[in-house]
Scaffold this active site. Structure first.
Site, PDB file in Angstrom:
ATOM      1  N   LYS A  90      -1.535   3.857  -8.309  1.00 37.97           N
ATOM      2  CA  LYS A  90      -2.695   4.459  -8.090  1.00 37.97           C
ATOM      3  C   LYS A  90      -2.639   5.963  -8.327  1.00 37.97           C
ATOM      4  O   LYS A  90      -3.649   6.548  -8.922  1.00 37.97           O
ATOM      5  CB  LYS A  90      -3.083   4.403  -6.410  1.00 37.97           C
ATOM      6  N   SER A  97      -7.290  -1.158   1.218  1.00 36.97           N
ATOM      7  CA  SER A  97      -6.961   0.245   1.110  1.00 36.97           C
ATOM      8  C   SER A  97      -8.211   1.009   0.676  1.00 36.97           C
ATOM      9  O   SER A  97      -8.385   2.196   0.567  1.00 36.97           O
ATOM     10  CB  SER A  97      -6.232  -0.007  -0.317  1.00 36.97           C
TER      11      SER A  97
END
Length: 835
Positions: A757, A714
């Site tokens: 996140k 990511s």
């Protein structure tokens, strides 16, 4: 010297000393008149504490000496040529007795002979002289020394004395005949004594009676009373010996030559027959058979149990295998069998219970209510689901399982699987092994006592495996609704029905669960909480419970909203509320102490008071850079504790075209860095540094906090952005965070953990977040207020990322940074020209 020879030697010594005493008294017969002497003189005596031994006057006694305390007393008596006082201990287990641990009356003795044994101990032959009462303690160490007063017998005047002596001797003669431990010399010596006190002391010293009966005989001074007490004692001893002899004869009649090894067992059986208790083994067999017959276990299992019971019944009583078979049968009987009890299918009640203990977690609550609704409509047709709660620590996974059990009206049981590496922990050991037991599944079912508990398998993602097997593979049968109706445990060796059990597994990271096991479970995500959710949970759930547990409910302790947010932001950094609860409990404990000490305390905890209770803040409110920087980008990472901000740093320096990766990066993250560099080199002309010779420069990529392992794809677009920034000399906006995987063609692929996140981005102070376009569907799980506070940009290509993240400044000439030495020379030339 065996015990019999030793006893004969002692009696010979007693007889010799008796003749010696008679000679000293004038050579007359042994019948001597004992007068009461008005001797109140106190004498000093070294004291020898005796264990389970009572020495009587005018009798010899052997004593074994092994303690230093006793040796010192003997040495003192020999050195000072004074008598030794032998007193029995109240508790024989005391190694170094004090004066309070001894009886108050003992025997004054003269030391005859001291023999040293091969093992270092000593054997003492002593002769009792007088009864002595301890009056005062002189000292207790290094040996016990006391002041004592001699006790004299009163004269024996009783018209029935002769009859009492004859009756006592008659009973004693029968005792000697039945007790093999009493030598014939004792009976001969007793028949030649007609002084009642001496006779009583002699007979008592020969009997195998406990200290609690010997010591009272020493303390009775009146010889007539002592002889009468002895008669009662002899009568009791005779009854015991006659019963023992009768039992022995019965056992001998029932035994033949082939059964002599069962002698002890037959004696116990005969004793039980005398007491009317019957045979214990037969009673146990009948009880086990009755329990098997009344059990609700299937017929195949019952037949197996009855077969094992028949095997046990045919074995000799002392066979070791009997214990193994009995344990197996008891396991069969202790496990719950039969049909499950009814569930509480009141949906409104379940909703109320779940809401009372948990905030949010709508997916988990909805799934439980759906299960209750289906069970209410089609209980017989439905299959019990296998749920898996996955989320960071402290988000309420285990407590949710307890609430589900309460909502359904079932028992809750839990087994922790963290660190389990042996398959036998799940399936059990085969009975061929010593100490074999069922696995944890059946052990927990026995503890539950019902066939349909809520069974929580905690930390299922932390299962291990080694040469002993793979526990996760053994769980496949347990968690498969198609198979768990006939679960096979190695120890039980019979099918057990687990289909009525509601299994709930918990995991911090579902990616660590083996795919085959994960496929059998319905995963329900437990996301991390936002700050406002943590504050609400603290206000509605945690603080009232903590005040109640710490006894502060009556004083009106109050935590303000600002105080709770202050603790969340500066003293915790987690996805759940476990550390928040710990910090709140810390404050409550400190306040409770001041209340208990009647000291002044706060009734309202303000943000300014928090540092007084918890110390300085542990976490910074923001982790973003203080200013825009070249080659420094902020990535959004997912961890087991929730989301986190992860800065990425890139520099270029003269070298040979190498790529250095530091910060404990995993294999996948290293591949992402390689892909980002390949894309940056392939499109160098597009971004304005096409003339750069990459073979003359090294690129160093570093991710701070190098002690923490990092992995995953990511951070791909973050790495690419930092590379392009340092190569084009364009700063990256410090309030921009990003996450997404990059391909060699520059495409941005979706990633996981988006909610965590974005929560950490909002908490960390970011204003703009760049996410993959294909993650748009995951924004529905993000709280609305978080979406309003963040400028969320959806991208499909790295060009869009660079346009959003890099500052709009003109790029430097399409050349890589020059070495430091040349830059210094150019700067000096420019300064000289300006001058």
């Amino acid at each position: 010297m065996n015990p019999h020879d030793f006893s004969q030697f002692a009696w010979r010594l007693t007889e010799e000393l008796s003749i010696f005493n008679a000679a000293l008294q004038g050579g007359g017969p042994q019948r001597a008149r004992v007068e009461v002497l008005p001797d109140e003189t106190l004498r000093e005596y070294p004291v020898l504490p005796a264990i389970d031994t009572v020495v009587f006057p005018r009798l010899a006694a052997p004593l074994f000496i092994g303690r230093e305390l006793s040796r010192r007393a003997i040495e003192a008596a020999q050195d000072e040529d004074i008598p030794l006082l032998v007193v029995a201990q109240r508790d024989p287990n005391i190694e170094n007795p004090r004066a309070t641990d001894l009886f108050t009356i003992g025997a004054e003795t003269t030391i005859g002979r001291v023999l040293r044994m091969p093992d270092g101990s000593q054997s003492l032959f002593c002769h009792g002289e007088h009864r002595v009462e301890i009056v005062k303690i002189i000292h207790e160490r290094p040996y016990l020394r006391v002041l004592g007063r001699r006790l004299y017998e009163p004269e024996a005047f009783d018209p029935n004395l002769e009859a009492l002596i004859r009756a006592t001797l008659a009973i004693f003669e029968k005792v000697v005949e039945l007790d093999e431990n009493i030598p014939e010399e004792a009976l001969v010596a007793a028949m030649n004594m007609d002084e009642p006190g001496w006779l009583a002391d002699l007979i008592v010293s020969t009997l195998s009676i406990p200290l609690s009966k010997r010591q009272p005989m020493l303390e009775i001074l009146d010889p007539i009373k002592r002889l009468r007490s002895l008669s009662v004692l002899l009568a009791e001893e005779l009854d015991v010996l006659e019963l023992e002899n009768q039992i022995h004869e019965q056992v001998q009649q029932q035994m033949d030559r082939s059964q002599r090894e069962y002698f002890l067992r037959e004696q116990i059986r005969a004793i039980q027959d005398e007491l009317g208790e019957g045979d214990e083994v037969s009673r146990d067999m009948a009880e086990l058979h009755e329990r098997l017959r009344a059990s609700q276990m299937p017929e195949t299992v019952r037949a197996k149990g009855e077969k094992e019971l028949a095997r046990m019944n045919g074995m000799p009583p002392m066979t070791p295998e009997i214990a193994i078979i009995r344990t197996y049968i008891e396991w069969l009987l202790d496990l719950p069998w039969g049909e499950p009890g009814p569930d509480n299918t009141d949906i409104a009640h379940a909703q109320q219970v779940l809401d009372a203990y948990h905030y949010g977690l709508e997916k988990a609550k909805e799934r439980v209510l759906e299960h209750i609704a289906v069970r209410k409509l089609a209980a017989d047709a439905m299959r019990t689901p296998i749920l898996c709660f996955a989320g960071p620590p402290g988000t309420g996974k285990t407590s949710m399982g307890r609430s589900i059990a309460e909502a359904l009206g079932r028992k809750f049981v839990r087994v922790s699987l963290g660190g389990v590496r042996d398959e036998a922990e799940i399936r059990g050991h085969r009975r061929t092994y010593i100490g074999a037991m069922p696995g944890r599944i059946l052990q927990t079912m026995r503890n539950a006592g019902v066939v349909n508990p809520v069974f929580m398998l905690d930390e299922v993602d932390k299962l291990g495996y080694d040469f002993r097997g793979d526990p996760s593979s053994a769980l496949l049968e347990v968690l498969d609704p198609e198979q768990n109706h006939a679960f096979s445990d190695h120890y039980l060796d019979a099918d057990y029905d687990l289909s009525h059990v509601l299994f709930i597994a918990t995991a911090n990271n579902a990616y660590n669960i083996p795919p085959a096991l994960l496929d059998r479970m319905e995963v329900i995500e437990f996301p991390g909480y936002a700050d406002f959710e943590k504050a609400l949970i603290a206000r509605e759930f945690l603080i009232p419970r903590l005040l109640r547990e710490h006894g502060l409910g009556a004083i009106g302790l109050h935590f303000g909203e600002e105080t709770i947010h202050h603790i969340i932001q500066q003293y915790t950094y987690e996805a759940g509320v476990r550390n928040l609860e710990r910090e709140l409990a810390n404050i409550c404990r400190k306040v409770a102490r001041r209340v208990a000490e009647d000291r002044k305390h706060q009734h309202r905890i303000l943000p300014s008071h928090v540092s007084r209770y918890l110390g300085p803040p542990r976490y910074l409110q923001s982790k973003i850079e203080e200013e825009d920087g070249i080659g420094v980008a902020t990535s959004l990472a997912w961890t087991e504790a929730g989301g986190d901000l992860m800065p990425v740093e890139v520099i270029v320096m003269p070298g040979k075209g190498g790529l250095m990766l530091t910060g404990q990066l995993g294999e996948v993250m290293q591949e992402s860095a390689q892909a980002a560099l390949s894309y940056a080199r392939a499109h160098a002309a597009d971004y304005g540094y096409g003339e750069m010779d990459f073979d003359k420069f090294d690129i160093h990529i570093h991710v701070p906090e190098g002690a923490i392992p990092k992995d995953g794809p990511s951070a791909g677009i973050t790495l690419a952005t930092a590379l392009v920034s340092v190569l084009t000399n364009r700063p990256i906006k410090r309030q921009v965070g990003m996450t997404g995987e990059i391909t060699l063609r520059g495409r941005v692929l979706p990633v996981g953990g988006l909610k965590e996140k974005l929560l950490t981005a909002q908490r960390g102070g970011l204003t703009t977040v760049i996410i993959p376009e294909r993650n748009q569907k995951d924004l529905e799980e993000v709280p609305r207020h978080v979406r309003r506070q963040l400028d969320i940009q959806l991208v499909a290509h790295i060009d869009q990322v660079l346009a959003l993240a890099l500052n709009a400044v003109e790029p430097a000439p399409p050349q890589p940074p020059a070495p430091r030495r040349r830059a210094s020379a150019a700067r000096k030339s420019k300064q000289k020209a300006e001058t």
